[in-house]
Design a protein around this motif. Sequence first.
Motif, PDB file in Angstrom:
ATOM      1  N   SER A   6       0.811  -1.244   0.166  1.00 33.20           N
ATOM      2  CA  SER A   6      -0.109  -0.013   0.026  1.00 33.20           C
ATOM      3  C   SER A   6       0.919   1.298   0.037  1.00 33.20           C
ATOM      4  CB  SER A   6      -1.005   0.153   1.328  1.00 33.20           C
ATOM      5  OG  SER A   6      -0.180   0.010   2.475  1.00 33.20           O
ATOM      6  N   LYS A   7       0.321   2.440  -0.520  1.00 30.45           N
ATOM      7  CA  LYS A   7       1.184   3.570  -0.532  1.00 30.45           C
ATOM      8  C   LYS A   7       1.394   4.002   1.004  1.00 30.45           C
ATOM      9  CE  LYS A   7       1.578   7.889  -2.873  1.00 30.45           C
ATOM     10  NZ  LYS A   7       2.158   8.578  -1.612  1.00 30.45           N
ATOM     11  N   LYS A  12       6.150  11.032  -2.057  1.00 33.70           N
ATOM     12  CA  LYS A  12       5.246  10.597  -3.254  1.00 33.70           C
ATOM     13  C   LYS A  12       5.388   9.308  -3.756  1.00 33.70           C
ATOM     14  CE  LYS A  12       5.029  12.982  -7.857  1.00 33.70           C
ATOM     15  NZ  LYS A  12       5.706  13.933  -8.498  1.00 33.70           N
ATOM     16  N   PHE A  13       6.465   8.642  -3.610  1.00 34.55           N
ATOM     17  CA  PHE A  13       6.483   7.285  -3.996  1.00 34.55           C
ATOM     18  C   PHE A  13       6.639   6.081  -2.897  1.00 34.55           C
ATOM     19  CE2 PHE A  13       7.973  10.060  -7.609  1.00 34.55           C
ATOM     20  CZ  PHE A  13       6.962   9.743  -8.399  1.00 34.55           C
ATOM     21  N   ARG A  14       6.780   6.375  -1.722  1.00 32.55           N
ATOM     22  CA  ARG A  14       7.037   5.418  -0.714  1.00 32.55           C
ATOM     23  C   ARG A  14       5.845   4.721  -0.531  1.00 32.55           C
ATOM     24  NH1 ARG A  14       9.157   7.194   5.166  1.00 32.55           N
ATOM     25  NH2 ARG A  14       9.369   5.030   5.940  1.00 32.55           N
ATOM     26  N   GLN A  15       6.454   3.139  -0.472  1.00 33.93           N
ATOM     27  CA  GLN A  15       5.478   2.319  -0.506  1.00 33.93           C
ATOM     28  C   GLN A  15       5.788   1.401   0.787  1.00 33.93           C
ATOM     29  OE1 GLN A  15       2.901   1.924  -3.007  1.00 33.93           O
ATOM     30  NE2 GLN A  15       3.987   3.647  -3.592  1.00 33.93           N
ATOM     31  N   LEU A  24       8.175  -3.882   5.472  1.00 31.52           N
ATOM     32  CA  LEU A  24       9.126  -3.119   4.879  1.00 31.52           C
ATOM     33  C   LEU A  24       8.852  -1.796   3.961  1.00 31.52           C
ATOM     34  CD1 LEU A  24      10.387  -6.516   3.015  1.00 31.52           C
ATOM     35  CD2 LEU A  24      11.256  -5.526   5.318  1.00 31.52           C
ATOM     36  N   ILE A  25       9.868  -0.970   3.720  1.00 36.18           N
ATOM     37  CA  ILE A  25       9.650   0.037   2.970  1.00 36.18           C
ATOM     38  C   ILE A  25      10.377   0.078   1.795  1.00 36.18           C
ATOM     39  CG2 ILE A  25       9.891   2.566   3.072  1.00 36.18           C
ATOM     40  CD1 ILE A  25       9.680   2.393   5.945  1.00 36.18           C
ATOM     41  N   ALA A  26       9.599   0.649   0.650  1.00 33.87           N
ATOM     42  CA  ALA A  26      10.114   0.670  -0.819  1.00 33.87           C
ATOM     43  C   ALA A  26      10.063   2.139  -1.128  1.00 33.87           C
ATOM     44  CB  ALA A  26       9.886  -0.133  -1.673  1.00 33.87           C
ATOM     45  N   GLY A  36      13.043   7.335   1.015  1.00 32.90           N
ATOM     46  CA  GLY A  36      12.278   6.797   2.010  1.00 32.90           C
ATOM     47  C   GLY A  36      12.725   5.303   2.332  1.00 32.90           C
ATOM     48  N   GLY A  37      13.398   4.881   1.661  1.00 35.14           N
ATOM     49  CA  GLY A  37      13.850   3.521   1.738  1.00 35.14           C
ATOM     50  C   GLY A  37      14.550   2.973   0.318  1.00 35.14           C
ATOM     51  N   PRO A  38      14.945   1.574   0.527  1.00 34.14           N
ATOM     52  CA  PRO A  38      15.607   1.099  -0.597  1.00 34.14           C
ATOM     53  C   PRO A  38      14.680   0.952  -2.007  1.00 34.14           C
ATOM     54  CG  PRO A  38      15.190  -0.657   1.078  1.00 34.14           C
ATOM     55  CD  PRO A  38      14.765   0.703   1.353  1.00 34.14           C
ATOM     56  N   ASN A  39      14.978   1.064  -3.179  1.00 32.04           N
ATOM     57  CA  ASN A  39      14.184   1.141  -4.274  1.00 32.04           C
ATOM     58  C   ASN A  39      14.132  -0.666  -4.572  1.00 32.04           C
ATOM     59  OD1 ASN A  39      16.160   0.077  -6.175  1.00 32.04           O
ATOM     60  ND2 ASN A  39      16.856   2.167  -6.594  1.00 32.04           N
ATOM     61  N   PRO A  40      12.914  -0.763  -5.412  1.00 33.94           N
ATOM     62  CA  PRO A  40      12.821  -2.533  -5.721  1.00 33.94           C
ATOM     63  C   PRO A  40      14.159  -3.180  -6.328  1.00 33.94           C
ATOM     64  CG  PRO A  40      10.981  -1.064  -6.657  1.00 33.94           C
ATOM     65  CD  PRO A  40      11.873   0.145  -6.171  1.00 33.94           C
ATOM     66  N   HIS A  41      14.947  -2.306  -6.983  1.00 30.54           N
ATOM     67  CA  HIS A  41      16.121  -3.103  -7.430  1.00 30.54           C
ATOM     68  C   HIS A  41      17.109  -3.394  -6.441  1.00 30.54           C
ATOM     69  CE1 HIS A  41      15.062  -1.785 -11.538  1.00 30.54           C
ATOM     70  NE2 HIS A  41      15.917  -2.482 -11.821  1.00 30.54           N
TER      71      HIS A  41
END
Length: 135
Positions: A6-7, A12-15, A24-26, A36-41
Motif C-alpha cells: 500500500s502507498k 510521493k512514491f514511498r510504499q 518493509l519500505i520501498a 524513504g527506503g530502498p528501491n525495488p532493485h
Amino acid sequence: MSIKLSKSDLGKFRQLLQVDQHELIADARLDPDSDGGPNPHDLYDAALAACKAITLLMYAEKAGIPLEDVQITIDRDSSEERSGKYHLQVGLSLKGKLDSNQLDRLEKVAAKCPVHKLMTTVETTITTTCEAIQG
C-alpha cells in the motif's frame, strides 16, 4: 504466502510492504531529500545477499564447518539492463577458522542458494490481474 503493498502517507512514491507480520519500505529514491527506503532493485539485490548468507550459515552448521559470520557486499551494474543484462558482483567475507577446502566448498554452496538459482536458471511467469477501486 502473500505480500501486500500500500502507498505510504510519507513521500510521493514511498510504499509499505507487508510480508506476513513484517513491514518493509520501498521508495523510488529519485530525490535524496525524499529517500524513504530502498528501491525495488535494491530489494531484489538484497534478497540475493540474504539468501546466500542464510544458505552458507545453515550449510556450515550442518556440515560442521566453523563458520562464525558471513558478510556480503553486492555491487550492481545495471547500465545494460534495458538490453537484457543485469550484473551483480558478489563479495563474500567469511569469518571462522576455515581451511582452503572449506572456503572453496562454501563458495560453491553460495552459488547454489535458492535466490541465486531463481535469478539465473528458473523461468518466472507473472500473471497480473487488475480491478478498479472506487473512493
